[in-house]
Design a protein around this motif. Structure first.
Motif, PDB file in Angstrom:
ATOM      1  N   GLU A  92      34.401  68.958  45.982  1.00  0.00           N
ATOM      2  CA  GLU A  92      34.712  67.529  45.923  1.00  0.00           C
ATOM      3  C   GLU A  92      33.910  66.849  44.826  1.00  0.00           C
ATOM      4  OE1 GLU A  92      33.973  65.671  49.692  1.00  0.00           O
ATOM      5  OE2 GLU A  92      35.129  67.151  50.818  1.00  0.00           O
ATOM      6  N   ILE A  93      34.510  65.802  44.256  1.00  0.00           N
ATOM      7  CA  ILE A  93      33.803  64.909  43.352  1.00  0.00           C
ATOM      8  C   ILE A  93      34.228  63.489  43.698  1.00  0.00           C
ATOM      9  CG2 ILE A  93      35.559  65.215  41.549  1.00  0.00           C
ATOM     10  CD1 ILE A  93      33.276  64.684  39.503  1.00  0.00           C
ATOM     11  N   GLU A  94      33.262  62.605  43.838  1.00  0.00           N
ATOM     12  CA  GLU A  94      33.594  61.216  44.148  1.00  0.00           C
ATOM     13  C   GLU A  94      32.662  60.277  43.407  1.00  0.00           C
ATOM     14  OE1 GLU A  94      32.493  59.511  47.974  1.00  0.00           O
ATOM     15  OE2 GLU A  94      31.634  61.441  48.562  1.00  0.00           O
ATOM     16  N   GLU A  95      33.202  59.166  42.967  1.00  0.00           N
ATOM     17  CA  GLU A  95      32.373  58.176  42.281  1.00  0.00           C
ATOM     18  C   GLU A  95      31.459  57.483  43.288  1.00  0.00           C
ATOM     19  OE1 GLU A  95      32.760  54.206  39.424  1.00  0.00           O
ATOM     20  OE2 GLU A  95      34.559  55.338  39.987  1.00  0.00           O
ATOM     21  N   VAL A  96      30.214  57.265  42.904  1.00  0.00           N
ATOM     22  CA  VAL A  96      29.228  56.612  43.763  1.00  0.00           C
ATOM     23  C   VAL A  96      28.558  55.498  42.976  1.00  0.00           C
ATOM     24  CG1 VAL A  96      28.793  58.582  45.283  1.00  0.00           C
ATOM     25  CG2 VAL A  96      27.548  58.389  43.118  1.00  0.00           C
ATOM     26  N   LYS A  97      27.709  54.746  43.651  1.00  0.00           N
ATOM     27  CA  LYS A  97      26.991  53.667  42.990  1.00  0.00           C
ATOM     28  C   LYS A  97      26.092  54.220  41.889  1.00  0.00           C
ATOM     29  CE  LYS A  97      26.909  50.658  47.064  1.00  0.00           C
ATOM     30  NZ  LYS A  97      26.050  49.949  48.041  1.00  0.00           N
ATOM     31  N   ALA A  98      25.841  53.397  40.893  1.00  0.00           N
ATOM     32  CA  ALA A  98      25.075  53.836  39.729  1.00  0.00           C
ATOM     33  C   ALA A  98      23.658  54.254  40.075  1.00  0.00           C
ATOM     34  CB  ALA A  98      25.053  52.727  38.681  1.00  0.00           C
ATOM     35  N   ASP A  99      23.119  53.712  41.188  1.00  0.00           N
ATOM     36  CA  ASP A  99      21.746  54.046  41.566  1.00  0.00           C
ATOM     37  C   ASP A  99      21.672  55.125  42.650  1.00  0.00           C
ATOM     38  OD1 ASP A  99      22.726  52.553  43.657  1.00  0.00           O
ATOM     39  OD2 ASP A  99      20.989  51.211  43.815  1.00  0.00           O
ATOM     40  N   PHE A 100      22.816  55.736  42.993  1.00  0.00           N
ATOM     41  CA  PHE A 100      22.801  56.811  43.977  1.00  0.00           C
ATOM     42  C   PHE A 100      21.988  57.985  43.444  1.00  0.00           C
ATOM     43  CE2 PHE A 100      24.500  60.976  45.198  1.00  0.00           C
ATOM     44  CZ  PHE A 100      24.394  60.926  46.583  1.00  0.00           C
TER      45      PHE A 100
END
Length: 245
Positions: A92-100
């Motif tokens: 899986e690949i998912e976009e997350v918050k920039a500060d994750f």
């Protein structure tokens, strides 16, 4: 614009010298970074939630990576899986918050160690065969003792990077099946070799080599004059990394 993505990774540890990049060794991180860089034609830095030792497997390793917003991430991951070793796969690949952050935002990790009751050609590289006279009840008692916060210095390999050897165990249990025994453990953090030394020493209790009280003494007093034993790496699997959000 740069975007951050979270990756879910599975791998067979027998083919790697652990997660972290090392000179002159094949590692999971090195294999994946090489594949990303080959496709994108630029250096790529993966940040894993933590290291796994040589021989340890993972079903749920997590890492994050920063990519340009012009990248078709699904196509990219398809390509990375295509050029990587058959022994590692990004599910899986998912976009997350920039500060994750894959490591610092993780609230807990869960491992499973597989003990085999009898030799198994199908599972010999993902489980440790234990003596037939192992007392499973004693293993259960050992696991029950682990719940809570303890200093696991006596059950870990020295690591100068450790700021503390305290860990909080949320769950520790023995699950007995017809042909195997599974040791489940979930904690906020793990020290180097910690799970392997816990289960290795538990087996010593189960076969009568050391007493349950010795195990308890080492748990409550990490400087106790009690030797811990290390189980083989190939029985250990990182099952899941948990995040609060």
């Amino acid at each position: 614009m740069i975007k951050r993505y979270k990756l879910l990774i599975e791998y067979h540890g027998a083919y790697f010298s652990g997660w972290q990049i090392q000179p002159d060794a094949t590692t999971v991180e090195g294999e994946l970074e090489k594949a990303f860089s080959k496709i994108l034609q630029q250096p790529i830095d993966l940040i894993g939630q933590g290291r796994t030792d040589a021989g340890v497997h993972a079903r749920g390793q997590v890492a994050h990576v920063d990519l340009g917003d012009d990248v078709d991430v699904q196509k990219l991951i398809f390509g990375v899986n295509g050029v990587s070793s058959n022994h590692v796969f990004i599910h899986e690949i998912e976009e997350v918050k920039a500060d994750f952050h894959a490591r610092f935002d993780a609230s807990s990790r869960a491992y499973i160690y597989t003990l085999l009751k009898r030799p198994s050609p199908l599972h010999h590289d993902i489980g440790w065969v234990i003596p037939k006279d192992t007392d499973i009840r004693l293993l259960e008692e050992c696991a029950t003792l682990l719940i809570g916060e303890f200093d696991f210095d006596g059950f870990s390999k020295f690591n100068e990077e450790n700021y503390t050897t305290l860990c909080t165990i949320f769950n520790a249990a023995i699950e007995e099946k017809e042909d195997r025994v599974l040791f489940h453990i979930q904690a906020n953090r793990f020290l180097r070799n910690m799970v392997r030394r816990l289960i290795g020493t538990m087996i010593q209790v189960g076969i009568g080599k050391i007493k349950l009280n010795d195990y308890r003494e080492l748990l409550f007093n990490p400087k106790a004059d009690v030797k811990s034993f290390t189980a083989p790496a190939h029985g250990l699997v990182l099952e899941k990394v948990f995040y609060e959000n």
